[in-house]
Design a protein around this motif. Structure first.
Motif, mmCIF file in Angstrom:
data_model
loop_
_atom_site.group_PDB
_atom_site.id
_atom_site.type_symbol
_atom_site.label_atom_id
_atom_site.label_comp_id
_atom_site.label_asym_id
_atom_site.label_seq_id
_atom_site.Cartn_x
_atom_site.Cartn_y
_atom_site.Cartn_z
ATOM 1 N N GLY A 156 0.837 -1.201 0.000
ATOM 2 C CA GLY A 156 0.000 0.000 0.000
ATOM 3 C C GLY A 156 0.865 1.240 0.000
ATOM 4 O O GLY A 156 2.070 1.167 -0.282
ATOM 5 N N HIS B 281 2.226 4.661 2.100
ATOM 6 C CA HIS B 281 2.398 5.238 3.433
ATOM 7 C C HIS B 281 1.603 6.547 3.515
ATOM 8 O O HIS B 281 1.575 7.331 2.557
ATOM 9 N N LEU C 219 5.101 -0.447 2.538
ATOM 10 C CA LEU C 219 4.342 0.768 2.241
ATOM 11 C C LEU C 219 5.186 1.716 1.400
ATOM 12 O O LEU C 219 6.347 1.990 1.736
#
Length: 300
Positions: free
Chosen positions: A6, A8, A45
């Protein structure tokens, strides 16, 4: 190679490229591959390369990643310090949002910024922009997003934050409110002294609102005067042009004596669609007023 899990939250404080720019980047990656790996935290991230990751997804290319184990705030700010499609103010505000989220804004100051890399190699203008962005976050945080998007300049947001800071002092500090009244509206000090009009803070706050309203009215009046001057300049230019035209043609009246309006329709290439009746009526009204003014001047 660490898989991407994903983005941050710090990286999300900087805006993405436009859809067209992402499409161009995806085409470049599809043709030439990803030349710069995406920087991620140990848990996957994205810290740097959010646009490249999105472009890789469009291009169907599996991106290479590189793990960064230091301070994620420093990494994000360093990676975005020279974004060309962002203004200095927008970059500073995005960096300020990252630092604030990392807990580095306290009591109106950036904490530990001498140890962070966001100040190294920065110009004095960039450091000042980061300072102003901090003041905006403290006193006008609703303007942070508009500054990042470019809708509001950092200078404009900073001015509003400064006014909010001054207003807060007058609202919260009785001594500061009295000092403000003694300097700017000494006649109002007596209203508080007799005990019938509230505290110094309440009177100073009301006076400040009136000052802001008057300042806004003054700005509107100045804008109106400047617009009037520009309009008068255009009208003066029009008058000079008409006078020159009259002289060049040997007198407009003599030309118009032989004018046949039907000639407009008979003119080859005439485009009546380009003639706006309302514009012509306004021009006719202006010329009629100009004629009346000229007659008054001649009789004087």
């Amino acid at each position: 190679m660490t898989a991407i899990a994903g983005v941050h939250p710090y990286a999300e404080q900087f805006p993405m490229l436009t859809d067209d720019e992402l499409a161009d980047l995806a085409e470049s990656i599809r043709a030439n591959g990803l030349r710069q790996p995406i920087v991620v935290t140990p848990d996957g991230l994205v810290l740097d390369g959010r646009n490249r990751w999105a472009a890789c997804q469009r291009a169907g290319v599996k991106p290479a990643t590189m793990v960064y184990e230091g301070d994620p705030a420093d990494c994000v700010i360093d990676a975005n310090v020279r974004r060309r499609h962002m203004t200095t103010g927008a970059r500073a505000m995005s960096a300020a949002l990252v630092l604030a989220a990392a807990g580095r804004r306290r009591d109106g100051r950036w904490i530990g910024w001498s140890r962070t890399s966001q100040t190294s190699g920065r110009s004095s203008g960039e450091r000042e922009a980061l300072r102003q962005a901090g003041v905006v976050l403290d006193y006008a945080p609703d303007l942070a997003a508009p500054v990042v998007s470019g809708e509001v300049t950092l200078n404009a947001a900073y001015e509003r934050a400064q006014r909010a800071r001054g207003s807060r002092r007058l609202r919260d500090d009785e001594d500061a409110a009295r000092a403000h009244l003694e300097e700017h509206a000494p006649e109002l000090v007596e209203l508080v002294a007799d005990g019938t009009h509230g505290s110094y803070r309440e009177v100073a706050w009301a006076a400040l609102l009136i000052e802001d309203e008057r300042a806004g009215a003054a700005r509107s009046e100045r804008d109106h005067q400047q617009q009037s001057k520009r309009t008068y300049a255009h009208l003066a230019g029009t008058v000079r042009f008409l006078a020159q035209l009259d002289a060049a043609l040997g007198g407009v009246n003599r030309v118009m004596d032989a004018y046949d309006p039907a000639a407009l329709d008979a003119t080859a290439g005439a485009d009546p669609a380009g003639l706006e009746p309302d514009s012509l009526r306004r021009a006719s009204h202006f010329l009629a007023q100009l004629a009346e003014w000229a007659e008054r001047r001649n009789k004087a």
